[in-house]
Design a protein around this motif. Structure first.
Motif, short mmCIF file in Angstrom:
data_model
loop_
_atom_site.label_atom_id
_atom_site.label_comp_id
_atom_site.label_asym_id
_atom_site.label_seq_id
_atom_site.Cartn_x
_atom_site.Cartn_y
_atom_site.Cartn_z
N ALA A 206 57.31 45.27 37.80
CA ALA A 206 58.41 45.64 37.98
C ALA A 206 59.19 44.42 39.40
CB ALA A 206 58.49 46.17 38.42
N PRO A 207 59.93 44.04 38.99
CA PRO A 207 60.12 42.54 40.56
C PRO A 207 60.19 44.16 41.73
CG PRO A 207 62.45 43.57 39.08
CD PRO A 207 61.59 44.26 38.38
N VAL A 208 60.34 42.98 43.09
CA VAL A 208 60.23 43.47 44.54
C VAL A 208 60.55 42.92 45.44
CG1 VAL A 208 57.94 44.91 44.41
CG2 VAL A 208 57.99 42.71 44.37
N LYS A 209 61.28 43.59 46.19
CA LYS A 209 61.97 43.37 47.22
C LYS A 209 61.04 43.19 48.35
CE LYS A 209 66.50 42.28 50.25
NZ LYS A 209 66.31 40.90 50.16
N GLY A 210 60.50 42.50 49.30
CA GLY A 210 59.68 42.42 50.59
C GLY A 210 59.34 41.20 51.47
N ARG A 211 57.93 41.43 52.02
CA ARG A 211 57.38 40.49 52.83
C ARG A 211 55.94 40.50 51.72
NH1 ARG A 211 56.31 39.95 59.18
NH2 ARG A 211 55.62 42.05 58.81
N PHE A 212 55.65 38.99 51.62
CA PHE A 212 54.29 39.02 51.38
C PHE A 212 53.27 38.29 52.48
CE2 PHE A 212 51.21 35.66 49.29
CZ PHE A 212 50.05 36.85 48.29
N LEU A 213 52.12 39.27 52.42
CA LEU A 213 51.85 38.58 54.24
C LEU A 213 49.65 38.16 53.07
CD1 LEU A 213 51.83 42.04 55.54
CD2 LEU A 213 52.87 39.46 56.95
N PRO A 214 50.22 36.79 53.09
CA PRO A 214 48.11 36.16 53.07
C PRO A 214 47.30 36.50 53.47
CG PRO A 214 50.37 34.51 53.06
CD PRO A 214 50.65 35.55 53.45
N LEU A 215 46.26 36.97 53.03
CA LEU A 215 44.85 37.44 53.97
C LEU A 215 43.94 36.35 54.18
CD1 LEU A 215 44.01 41.02 52.69
CD2 LEU A 215 45.05 40.60 54.85
N GLY A 216 44.04 35.16 52.41
CA GLY A 216 43.33 34.38 52.12
C GLY A 216 43.19 34.10 51.17
N ALA A 217 42.59 32.63 50.68
CA ALA A 217 43.45 32.12 49.40
C ALA A 217 40.99 31.44 49.06
CB ALA A 217 43.65 30.67 49.48
N ASP A 218 41.55 32.02 47.57
CA ASP A 218 39.89 31.91 46.89
C ASP A 218 40.23 30.85 45.61
OD1 ASP A 218 37.45 32.32 46.37
OD2 ASP A 218 38.21 33.65 44.70
N LEU A 219 39.46 29.74 45.89
CA LEU A 219 39.25 29.09 44.56
C LEU A 219 38.85 29.11 43.26
CD1 LEU A 219 39.81 25.58 47.50
CD2 LEU A 219 41.40 26.16 45.65
N ARG A 220 38.91 28.29 42.16
CA ARG A 220 38.14 28.85 41.22
C ARG A 220 38.12 27.50 40.32
NH1 ARG A 220 40.12 33.31 40.37
NH2 ARG A 220 39.04 35.71 41.59
N GLU A 221 37.42 27.09 40.10
CA GLU A 221 36.93 25.51 39.22
C GLU A 221 36.03 25.87 38.35
OE1 GLU A 221 36.21 22.79 42.25
OE2 GLU A 221 36.57 20.91 40.83
N HIS A 222 36.74 25.81 36.67
CA HIS A 222 35.89 24.37 36.14
C HIS A 222 36.04 22.80 35.44
CE1 HIS A 222 38.25 25.30 32.32
NE2 HIS A 222 37.94 26.54 32.77
N PRO A 223 35.39 22.54 34.59
CA PRO A 223 35.82 20.47 34.26
C PRO A 223 37.49 20.13 33.95
CG PRO A 223 33.92 21.44 33.61
CD PRO A 223 34.57 22.59 34.11
N THR A 224 38.37 21.42 33.86
CA THR A 224 39.69 21.03 33.55
C THR A 224 40.19 21.83 34.23
OG1 THR A 224 39.30 22.25 31.59
CG2 THR A 224 39.09 20.23 31.05
N ALA A 225 40.01 22.99 34.76
CA ALA A 225 41.17 24.00 35.00
C ALA A 225 41.15 23.97 36.82
CB ALA A 225 41.19 24.67 34.71
N VAL A 226 42.05 24.81 37.39
CA VAL A 226 41.73 24.87 39.26
C VAL A 226 42.88 25.49 39.20
CG1 VAL A 226 43.28 22.61 40.10
CG2 VAL A 226 41.39 24.19 41.55
#
Lengths: 446, 169
Positions: A206-226
């Motif tokens: 469903a669509p939302v209107k509001g504020r997104f507050l980031p806590l942190g970023a997690d990275l995932r990686e294999h040879p052909t995708a990040v």
């Protein structure tokens, strides 16, 4: 409370894992030449489904395996049983955490799943199951990878393409698997059963209107995708929800380290919010029942400064969680954003509330280091469970370095390394992306 | 165990879901050898020509019998390759493969026995092999095609099995 959730195993955990291990070991050996031990292990799996809709198909598939005439549908039943067992492990572990944190979680609505794996991939997965991991050679491993370019052309098959490419790369690196001293039995069975049961069902959003507050970023990686997955809180109306938003790019193996951030040129607002510790105003962006904010840069505007540690301290505790769809439930899918404080730290582990939690390896694409973690006093991280124990994957730490208080976040490098030496190395390595683009431009369009 | 395989947990990788089995490769400069792979029982790759920007050489070394092949993308045999000696393209390919995957992993794949501190090239017992130019070149084009694929914003939860980690030293 948290200490108990992190050190005490839920009831029935070891019995359930033993059933899964039995199935996984049969897949190591190969369903084409099962012996009595393997058939008994499979029968034990079937027994726990007595009285459920899976009982008949699982029992039938074991009969066919014993007779040596297994078909795709039989394998799907077996994979489904494995998914269900691991789903129950997920639910027990997740509810232990929720209890400790007082987290309220919205239930997942009932949807019909439809498996949509193309015949070419199904026959590869069947061949793998019949041969067993031990029997995988260069040829079988490579035949999976050969199907990927066709899959990648269809956006609806992106999940399957990324999964098959990741599994095939591991099998190719390990081939001939018979020469490996140990086979990653649970991992490869996870990826195999995941591929077989991958469904195309739409998760309600469903669509939302509001504020997104980031806590942190997690990275995932294999040879052909990040992939960068940003965990954060979504304020919309009176409700604050725990959500995550995910962007995945295709890449090649030689693009790695901090240069992977260059693979996301289309999401400057998201990367800017990570690097600049800002909130993002979203208007009309859709959020799914499983808590995934489906990022759309055109519906996002950079907001005000928002320190992730403040967000975590003030609002994370009371925010409402979401539930995953049944097919996605797996212990590896638990990644609970938490704020940890008052622990004693070493480079390898944090002792939290009397429980020792292992620290995950830290990605080379961000500024966090084991030294920084061991001198930290607060950590925003993801609690994860693997191989029978809990891990924390730090996304940000507050630490004292040379008597100065510092805060470091994985996402600090989203727009390029902020540390001079790393920036210089990235500038040199980043040329790789340009060289390949030049070669691609010159050779692809001939 | 393969030196290229991560063995993170003391209990080993057998009951782990999220220990990736292919570590990230070491970053290297791509100008000379934009592409190389250990695939189909060969180390194979594409080597940029030193004199002509439009030309590339396609070189390969097979596992076990060390069969060498090298030709241009238009299938002209490399003049520098003989049945007993590797051309500079193959030498370059081996050197870059050592940088990318580490010497041990390449040596294991090609079954090259070398003493500590020696290069892979010194352990090679070359024979001549048929040209694989067409296959390797199409593999390179598939590789490049990844860079043309648009970014996806769907959740793609399968990537949870592939946490990004440190690049091995």
């Amino acid at each position: 409370m948290l200490g108990e959730a992190l050190s005490d195993a839920p009831e029935g955990l070891s019995e359930t894992l033993a059933l899964i291990d039995g199935l996984d070991d049969a897949l190591v050996h190969g369903l084409g030449r099962t012996d009595e031990t393997h058939l008994q292990a499979l029968t034990n799996v079937a027994a726990v489904f007595a009285g459920s809709p899976l009982a008949e198909p699982v029992t039938e598939s074991i009969r066919k395996i014993a007779a040596g005439s297994v078909t795709d549908d039989h394998l799907l039943a077996l994979a489904g049983a494995r998914v269900a067992l691991l789903g129950s492990v997920h639910d027990a572990l997740q509810s232990g955490l929720d209890h400790a944190f007082g987290r309220v979680r919205a239930p997942f609505p009932v949807t019909a799943a439809e498996v949509s794996v193309p015949p070419g991939i199904r026959s590869w997965l069947r061949e793998l199951a019949i041969t067993g991991w031990r029997g995988v050679d260069h040829e079988i491993a490579a035949s999976g990878a050969r199907a990927v370019p066709g899959l990648l052309e269809d956006p609806r098959q992106r999940r399957l393409a990324v999964l098959v490419d990741g599994l095939a790369a591991e099998l190719m690196a390990g081939a001939p698997v018979a020469t490996l001293s140990q086979v990653p039995a649970r991992r490869w069975a996870d990826l195999w059963s995941r591929a077989l049961t991958l469904s195309s069902a739409e998760v309600p959003a469903a669509p939302v209107k509001g504020r997104f507050l980031p806590l942190g970023a997690d990275l995932r990686e294999h040879p052909t995708a990040v992939q960068v997955q940003v965990h954060g809180l979504l304020e919309a109306g009176a409700v604050v929800r725990v959500v995550r938003t995910t962007v995945t790019a295709a890449k090649v193996d030689t693009i790695t380290g901090p240069s992977v951030w260059r693979m996301f040129p289309g999401v400057p607002v998201l990367l800017g919010a990570l690097a600049g510790h800002q909130s993002v105003e979203v208007d009309g962006m859709r959020v799914t029942a499983s808590g995934d904010l489906l990022w759309d840069e055109s519906l996002a505007t950079a907001g005000e400064a928002a320190d992730p540690f403040t967000t975590a301290r003030v609002q994370l505790g009371g925010a409402v969680g979401s539930s995953l769809s049944p097919l996605d439930r797996h212990p590896a899918a638990i990644s609970e954003p938490v704020l940890l404080e008052g622990y004693s730290a070493s480079p390898e582990s944090l002792e939290v509330d009397g429980a020792v939690v292992a620290v995950d390896p830290l990605p080379s694409a961000g500024p966090l280091t084991p030294a920084l973690v061991s001198s930290s006093s607060a950590c925003i991280g993801l609690l994860r469970w693997d191989a029978g124990r809990w891990f924390v994957r730090p996304l940000a730490v507050q630490a004292t370095v040379r008597k100065k208080a510092v805060a470091m976040h994985t996402g600090d490098w989203a727009l390029g390394p902020t540390e001079a030496k790393a920036a210089k190395a990235e500038a040199a390595a980043g040329v790789a992306v340009e060289v390949l683009r030049e070669r691609a431009g010159r050779l692809l369009r001939k | 165990m393969d030196a290229g395989v991560v063995d993170r947990d003391e209990a080993g990788p057998v009951r782990s879901s999220t220990s990736p089995q292919v570590p990230p490769v070491n970053p290297r400069k791509l100008a000379k050898v934009p592409f190389l792979e250990l695939s189909e029982g060969r180390l194979q790759g594409v080597v940029s020509s030193g004199s002509d920007i439009e030309r590339v050489y396609v070189s390969s070394v097979s596992s076990g019998d060390h069969g060498l092949s090298c030709s241009t993308n238009n299938n002209r045999p490399c003049g520098g390759l003989s049945s007993t000696y590797a051309c500079k393209h193959i030498q370059g390919l081996l050197a870059e493969a050592e940088k990318q995957f580490g010497t041990a992993r390449v040596a294991r794949y090609l079954t090259i026995e070398i003493a500590e501190g020696e290069t892979l090239f010194s352990g090679l017992h070359p024979t001549q092999a048929p040209s694989r130019a067409a296959e390797v070149f199409s593999s390179f084009l598939r590789h490049l095609a990844y860079l043309e694929i648009p970014v996806s914003t769907e959740p793609l939860p399968e990537m949870q099995w592939f946490p990004a980690g440190p690049v091995p030293k």
